[in-house]
Structures are given as C-alpha cells and as structure tokens.
Scaffold this motif. Sequence first.
Motif, PDB file in Angstrom:
ATOM      1  N   GLY A  74       4.413  29.720  53.130  1.00  0.00           N
ATOM      2  CA  GLY A  74       4.288  28.672  52.080  1.00  0.00           C
ATOM      3  C   GLY A  74       3.251  27.284  52.566  1.00  0.00           C
ATOM      4  O   GLY A  74       3.518  26.499  52.148  1.00  0.00           O
ATOM      5  N   LEU A  75       2.939  27.595  53.808  1.00  0.00           N
ATOM      6  CA  LEU A  75       2.145  26.487  54.509  1.00  0.00           C
ATOM      7  C   LEU A  75       0.870  26.368  54.689  1.00  0.00           C
ATOM      8  O   LEU A  75       0.425  27.514  55.007  1.00  0.00           O
ATOM      9  N   THR A  76       0.174  25.299  54.831  1.00  0.00           N
ATOM     10  CA  THR A  76      -1.137  25.440  55.143  1.00  0.00           C
ATOM     11  C   THR A  76      -1.293  25.197  56.625  1.00  0.00           C
ATOM     12  O   THR A  76      -0.160  24.501  57.164  1.00  0.00           O
ATOM     13  N   PRO A  77      -2.413  25.337  57.186  1.00  0.00           N
ATOM     14  CA  PRO A  77      -2.363  24.986  58.700  1.00  0.00           C
ATOM     15  C   PRO A  77      -2.036  23.447  59.013  1.00  0.00           C
ATOM     16  O   PRO A  77      -1.652  23.189  59.966  1.00  0.00           O
ATOM     17  N   ALA A  78      -2.629  22.644  58.148  1.00  0.00           N
ATOM     18  CA  ALA A  78      -2.313  21.038  58.164  1.00  0.00           C
ATOM     19  C   ALA A  78      -0.725  20.861  58.232  1.00  0.00           C
ATOM     20  O   ALA A  78      -0.151  19.832  58.825  1.00  0.00           O
ATOM     21  N   GLN A  79       0.049  21.455  57.323  1.00  0.00           N
ATOM     22  CA  GLN A  79       1.210  21.292  57.047  1.00  0.00           C
ATOM     23  C   GLN A  79       1.972  21.667  58.250  1.00  0.00           C
ATOM     24  O   GLN A  79       2.961  21.100  58.598  1.00  0.00           O
ATOM     25  N   ALA A  80       1.783  23.086  58.798  1.00  0.00           N
ATOM     26  CA  ALA A  80       2.183  23.568  60.005  1.00  0.00           C
ATOM     27  C   ALA A  80       2.288  22.581  61.104  1.00  0.00           C
ATOM     28  O   ALA A  80       3.056  22.700  61.798  1.00  0.00           O
ATOM     29  N   ARG A  81       0.918  22.014  61.341  1.00  0.00           N
ATOM     30  CA  ARG A  81       0.747  21.241  62.586  1.00  0.00           C
ATOM     31  C   ARG A  81       1.789  19.859  62.138  1.00  0.00           C
ATOM     32  O   ARG A  81       2.138  19.550  63.298  1.00  0.00           O
ATOM     33  N   ALA A  82       1.650  19.364  61.147  1.00  0.00           N
ATOM     34  CA  ALA A  82       2.392  18.066  60.785  1.00  0.00           C
ATOM     35  C   ALA A  82       4.000  18.517  61.216  1.00  0.00           C
ATOM     36  O   ALA A  82       4.599  17.801  61.652  1.00  0.00           O
ATOM     37  N   ALA A  93     -14.304  31.917  68.070  1.00  0.00           N
ATOM     38  CA  ALA A  93     -12.899  32.341  68.551  1.00  0.00           C
ATOM     39  C   ALA A  93     -11.769  31.587  67.863  1.00  0.00           C
ATOM     40  O   ALA A  93     -10.966  31.813  67.470  1.00  0.00           O
ATOM     41  N   ALA A  94     -12.128  30.251  67.943  1.00  0.00           N
ATOM     42  CA  ALA A  94     -10.911  29.174  67.465  1.00  0.00           C
ATOM     43  C   ALA A  94     -11.041  29.368  66.068  1.00  0.00           C
ATOM     44  O   ALA A  94      -9.735  29.419  65.358  1.00  0.00           O
ATOM     45  N   ARG A  95     -12.080  29.839  65.439  1.00  0.00           N
ATOM     46  CA  ARG A  95     -11.808  29.823  63.971  1.00  0.00           C
ATOM     47  C   ARG A  95     -11.013  31.108  63.666  1.00  0.00           C
ATOM     48  O   ARG A  95     -10.305  31.319  62.491  1.00  0.00           O
ATOM     49  N   ARG A  96     -11.371  32.256  64.380  1.00  0.00           N
ATOM     50  CA  ARG A  96     -10.730  33.559  64.333  1.00  0.00           C
ATOM     51  C   ARG A  96      -9.410  33.397  64.402  1.00  0.00           C
ATOM     52  O   ARG A  96      -8.327  33.952  63.610  1.00  0.00           O
ATOM     53  N   ILE A  97      -8.828  32.700  65.391  1.00  0.00           N
ATOM     54  CA  ILE A  97      -7.208  32.153  65.773  1.00  0.00           C
ATOM     55  C   ILE A  97      -6.838  31.497  64.515  1.00  0.00           C
ATOM     56  O   ILE A  97      -5.889  31.946  63.948  1.00  0.00           O
ATOM     57  N   ARG A  98      -7.488  30.648  64.038  1.00  0.00           N
ATOM     58  CA  ARG A  98      -6.981  29.918  62.860  1.00  0.00           C
ATOM     59  C   ARG A  98      -6.918  30.683  61.606  1.00  0.00           C
ATOM     60  O   ARG A  98      -5.879  30.445  61.024  1.00  0.00           O
ATOM     61  N   ARG A  99      -7.865  31.629  61.444  1.00  0.00           N
ATOM     62  CA  ARG A  99      -7.839  32.333  60.246  1.00  0.00           C
ATOM     63  C   ARG A  99      -6.530  33.231  60.324  1.00  0.00           C
ATOM     64  O   ARG A  99      -5.844  33.264  59.447  1.00  0.00           O
ATOM     65  N   HIS A 100      -6.465  33.898  61.631  1.00  0.00           N
ATOM     66  CA  HIS A 100      -5.027  34.559  61.603  1.00  0.00           C
ATOM     67  C   HIS A 100      -3.884  33.986  61.531  1.00  0.00           C
ATOM     68  O   HIS A 100      -2.964  34.352  60.843  1.00  0.00           O
ATOM     69  N   GLN A 101      -3.820  32.734  62.023  1.00  0.00           N
ATOM     70  CA  GLN A 101      -2.843  31.803  61.817  1.00  0.00           C
ATOM     71  C   GLN A 101      -2.475  31.634  60.334  1.00  0.00           C
ATOM     72  O   GLN A 101      -1.382  31.544  59.632  1.00  0.00           O
ATOM     73  N   SER A 102      -3.530  31.198  59.596  1.00  0.00           N
ATOM     74  CA  SER A 102      -3.517  30.896  58.227  1.00  0.00           C
ATOM     75  C   SER A 102      -2.877  31.984  57.310  1.00  0.00           C
ATOM     76  O   SER A 102      -2.061  31.981  56.454  1.00  0.00           O
ATOM     77  N   GLU A 103      -3.394  33.116  57.697  1.00  0.00           N
ATOM     78  CA  GLU A 103      -2.898  34.367  56.984  1.00  0.00           C
ATOM     79  C   GLU A 103      -1.573  34.643  57.259  1.00  0.00           C
ATOM     80  O   GLU A 103      -0.843  35.034  56.210  1.00  0.00           O
ATOM     81  N   LYS A 104      -1.049  34.324  58.433  1.00  0.00           N
ATOM     82  CA  LYS A 104       0.296  34.797  58.944  1.00  0.00           C
ATOM     83  C   LYS A 104       1.164  33.455  58.411  1.00  0.00           C
ATOM     84  O   LYS A 104       2.485  34.022  58.216  1.00  0.00           O
ATOM     85  N   LEU A 105       0.874  32.469  58.242  1.00  0.00           N
ATOM     86  CA  LEU A 105       1.470  31.232  57.713  1.00  0.00           C
ATOM     87  C   LEU A 105       1.606  31.342  56.044  1.00  0.00           C
ATOM     88  O   LEU A 105       2.807  30.780  55.445  1.00  0.00           O
ATOM     89  N   ALA A 106       0.864  32.054  55.622  1.00  0.00           N
ATOM     90  CA  ALA A 106       0.887  32.084  54.134  1.00  0.00           C
ATOM     91  C   ALA A 106       2.290  32.396  53.352  1.00  0.00           C
ATOM     92  O   ALA A 106       2.588  31.867  52.549  1.00  0.00           O
ATOM     93  N   PRO A 107       2.946  33.598  54.105  1.00  0.00           N
ATOM     94  CA  PRO A 107       4.184  33.908  53.639  1.00  0.00           C
ATOM     95  C   PRO A 107       5.208  32.829  53.631  1.00  0.00           C
ATOM     96  O   PRO A 107       6.173  32.792  52.820  1.00  0.00           O
TER      97      PRO A 107
END
Length: 143
Positions: free
Chosen positions: A28-36, A12-26
């Motif tokens: 131009g952020l990676t999950p690590a950049q978004a978290r920072a 479930a956590a991976r699924r949430i992270r994958r959805h976030q990554s897909e939505k953050l792509a436009p």
Amino acid sequence: MENELADLFLRAARRIRRHQSEKLAPLGLTPAQARALRVIVGAGGPLRMGDLAQRLGVVPRSVTTIVDALEASGLVTRTPDPASRRSLLVQPTDAGRAVRGRMAGIRREAAQEVLAPLSPEQRELLRELLTVVDDAARGPNGG
C-alpha cells in the motif's frame, strides 16, 4: 556517446523503479512514501517535518501529504516538538519499522531482477563507477 549512456542509465533506473513500485503495491505504499519511511526509520529517532523535507529534497507541503498517508496507514506518528511548538516530530511505529524491513527485501529483489544479466564482476564494476559519479556530485564536502 554521453547521450546514449545517459539514456541507457535512465532506462535502467526507470526499470528498477517500476519493479519496486509493482512490488511495493501490496504494501500500500507509493515510491515516495516508501522513500520517506526509509528516511524516518533510518533517522534513529524523532525527525522534524522540515528536516524530513530537506532530506527528501522536497517542499514541506509535499512531506505533509506523504506523512498524512503514512500516519493513516499506522506506519508513523506525529507529535508536537517540545523544543518548538510550531514544529512536529515524526517517528515510525512498530508497524512502520516492520514494513521498512520488508521494503529492504523488495528493493533488493527489484534491483536483482534488472541487474540479472550482469555477472558479479560486472555488477561490482558498475557499483564502483556509479560510486565515482555519486562522489563527484556530492563535492568535496559530501554535500
């Protein structure tokens, strides 16, 4: 039982992270950049790079790479720390604060998509249970 529970939780956590990554792509952020960026904006003022690394739980070299990308995108700035010439302070730009605002909606949408099969009561129960687990992991001093 615990193995199955751990596996379900991780999926479930991976699924949430994958959805976030897909939505953050436009953005131009990676999950690590978004978290920072979340941490930098949430700091409420300039943050030493070393403190950022500590809050993210990563080595300072990793923070440098992340902040380099955020700075290149115009989302943060770095300035020398007047209290310590060896330190740099990082703070968000207006553009960084605006992107952080958009990210909040993206995170909410991603979680809603994954948690959609749960009723409001089930979501509340899950929140309560995860809070118990999180509080226990932090220990008595909140660490």
